[in-house]
Design a protein around this motif. Structure first.
Motif, short mmCIF file in Angstrom:
data_model
loop_
_atom_site.label_atom_id
_atom_site.label_comp_id
_atom_site.label_asym_id
_atom_site.label_seq_id
_atom_site.Cartn_x
_atom_site.Cartn_y
_atom_site.Cartn_z
N VAL A 32 0.86 -1.18 0.00
CA VAL A 32 0.00 0.00 0.00
C VAL A 32 0.89 1.23 0.00
O VAL A 32 1.92 1.26 0.69
CB VAL A 32 -0.92 0.04 1.25
CG1 VAL A 32 -1.76 1.30 1.28
CG2 VAL A 32 -1.80 -1.20 1.31
N ALA A 33 0.49 2.24 -0.75
CA ALA A 33 1.19 3.53 -0.72
C ALA A 33 0.16 4.65 -0.71
O ALA A 33 -0.88 4.56 -1.37
CB ALA A 33 2.13 3.68 -1.91
N MET A 69 -6.61 6.74 -13.56
CA MET A 69 -6.08 6.26 -14.85
C MET A 69 -4.56 6.34 -14.89
O MET A 69 -3.89 5.43 -15.38
CB MET A 69 -6.69 7.08 -16.00
CG MET A 69 -8.16 6.80 -16.23
SD MET A 69 -8.88 7.90 -17.47
CE MET A 69 -7.98 7.39 -18.93
N ALA A 70 -4.01 7.42 -14.37
CA ALA A 70 -2.55 7.60 -14.38
C ALA A 70 -1.85 6.56 -13.52
O ALA A 70 -0.82 6.02 -13.92
CB ALA A 70 -2.20 9.01 -13.90
N ALA A 71 -2.42 6.26 -12.36
CA ALA A 71 -1.82 5.22 -11.50
C ALA A 71 -1.72 3.91 -12.26
O ALA A 71 -0.71 3.21 -12.19
CB ALA A 71 -2.64 5.04 -10.23
N LYS A 72 -2.78 3.57 -13.01
CA LYS A 72 -2.81 2.31 -13.75
C LYS A 72 -1.79 2.27 -14.89
O LYS A 72 -1.39 1.20 -15.32
CB LYS A 72 -4.22 2.09 -14.31
CG LYS A 72 -5.24 1.82 -13.22
CD LYS A 72 -6.67 1.90 -13.69
CE LYS A 72 -6.97 1.19 -14.96
NZ LYS A 72 -8.40 1.21 -15.33
N VAL A 107 -2.98 3.66 -3.11
CA VAL A 107 -2.87 2.62 -4.13
C VAL A 107 -2.50 1.32 -3.43
O VAL A 107 -1.69 1.31 -2.50
CB VAL A 107 -1.81 2.99 -5.19
CG1 VAL A 107 -1.68 1.90 -6.24
CG2 VAL A 107 -2.16 4.33 -5.83
N ARG A 108 -3.08 0.22 -3.92
CA ARG A 108 -2.89 -1.09 -3.28
C ARG A 108 -2.68 -2.17 -4.34
O ARG A 108 -3.27 -2.12 -5.42
CB ARG A 108 -4.11 -1.40 -2.44
CG ARG A 108 -4.03 -2.65 -1.62
CD ARG A 108 -5.32 -2.80 -0.81
NE ARG A 108 -5.37 -4.09 -0.20
CZ ARG A 108 -5.16 -4.32 1.09
NH1 ARG A 108 -4.91 -3.33 1.91
NH2 ARG A 108 -5.21 -5.54 1.57
N THR A 109 -1.84 -3.13 -3.99
CA THR A 109 -1.64 -4.31 -4.83
C THR A 109 -1.18 -5.46 -3.96
O THR A 109 -0.78 -5.27 -2.81
CB THR A 109 -0.59 -4.06 -5.94
OG1 THR A 109 -0.65 -5.12 -6.89
CG2 THR A 109 0.81 -3.96 -5.39
N THR A 110 -1.25 -6.65 -4.49
CA THR A 110 -0.56 -7.80 -3.93
C THR A 110 0.44 -8.19 -4.99
O THR A 110 0.06 -8.61 -6.08
CB THR A 110 -1.53 -8.96 -3.64
OG1 THR A 110 -2.51 -8.50 -2.71
CG2 THR A 110 -0.80 -10.15 -3.05
N GLY A 111 1.73 -8.01 -4.67
CA GLY A 111 2.72 -8.26 -5.70
C GLY A 111 4.14 -8.24 -5.17
O GLY A 111 4.37 -8.24 -3.96
N VAL A 115 4.04 0.22 -4.70
CA VAL A 115 3.18 1.08 -5.51
C VAL A 115 3.38 2.57 -5.19
O VAL A 115 2.50 3.38 -5.43
CB VAL A 115 1.69 0.67 -5.36
CG1 VAL A 115 1.43 -0.65 -6.07
CG2 VAL A 115 1.28 0.58 -3.89
N GLU A 116 4.56 2.90 -4.69
CA GLU A 116 4.84 4.31 -4.38
C GLU A 116 4.75 5.19 -5.62
O GLU A 116 4.17 6.28 -5.58
CB GLU A 116 6.23 4.46 -3.74
CG GLU A 116 6.40 3.77 -2.41
CD GLU A 116 6.93 2.34 -2.53
OE1 GLU A 116 7.37 1.81 -1.50
OE2 GLU A 116 6.90 1.76 -3.63
N MET A 117 5.34 4.73 -6.72
CA MET A 117 5.32 5.55 -7.93
C MET A 117 3.90 5.73 -8.46
O MET A 117 3.55 6.80 -8.95
CB MET A 117 6.22 4.94 -9.01
CG MET A 117 7.70 4.95 -8.67
SD MET A 117 8.33 6.57 -8.13
CE MET A 117 7.96 7.57 -9.56
#
Length: 169
Positions: A32-33, A69-72, A107-111, A115-117
């Motif tokens: 998470v960031a 959209m930009a995060a993606k 922003v969140r992911t499992t990876g 996800v700071e950027m």
């Protein structure tokens, strides 16, 4: 010193050439960031934004979608950022009288990578969108204070920026 000769910089190989870091051996974790920033503007501009009176429409609604959209798409325009699957992106705003809009993304992911950027990109593009939608009435707006305020997950653990408050989302 790291094995590439550039202390702490792992985006360079032994000869100093740029490279994308290999994350193959990293563990998948929840990451998470949270990032924040702001747009400073004239009070009259802020009033138009707050009451939905800008000619181009719902400034904050469009900026929210632009940030998501930009995060993606971050991996497409930050050269060494990995293209990653995001499991959640939120962008939120606070209007602070008399002259600013605060922006926050989560922003969140499992990876295998953080996800700071993506969070920083979401805030920045949301701010640019606010500028674009308001520039006809206020070209003197200033985007600033874009910063990471929280990150968790991965080998490096949790980072909390001193004195920062996470709000909203």
């Amino acid at each position: 010193m790291s094995d590439n000769g550039y202390q702490g910089l792992n985006h360079f190989d032994a000869s100093g050439a740029a490279r994308m870091v290999d994350i193959s051996d990293k563990d998948e974790t929840v990451r998470v960031a949270v990032a924040q920033g702001e747009v400073l503007m004239q009070p009259a501009t802020l009033d138009l934004v707050a009451r939905g009176g800008m000619a181009k429409g719902d400034v904050l609604g469009v900026a929210r979608v632009a940030g998501i959209m930009a995060a993606k798409e971050t991996g497409r325009f930050i050269p060494m950022a990995h293209p990653i699957t995001l499991t959640g992106v939120n962008v939120d705003f606070r209007i602070v009288q008399p002259d600013r809009v605060l922006i926050q993304s989560r922003v969140r992911t499992t990876g295998k990578t953080g996800v700071e950027m993506e969070a920083l990109t979401a805030v920045t593009v949301a701010g640019l969108t606010i500028y674009d939608m308001c520039k006809a009435v206020d070209r003197g707006m200033v985007l600033g204070q874009v910063r990471l305020v929280h990150k968790s997950g991965g080998k490096s653990g949790t980072y909390e920026r001193d004195g920062e408050q996470i709000w909203g989302i």
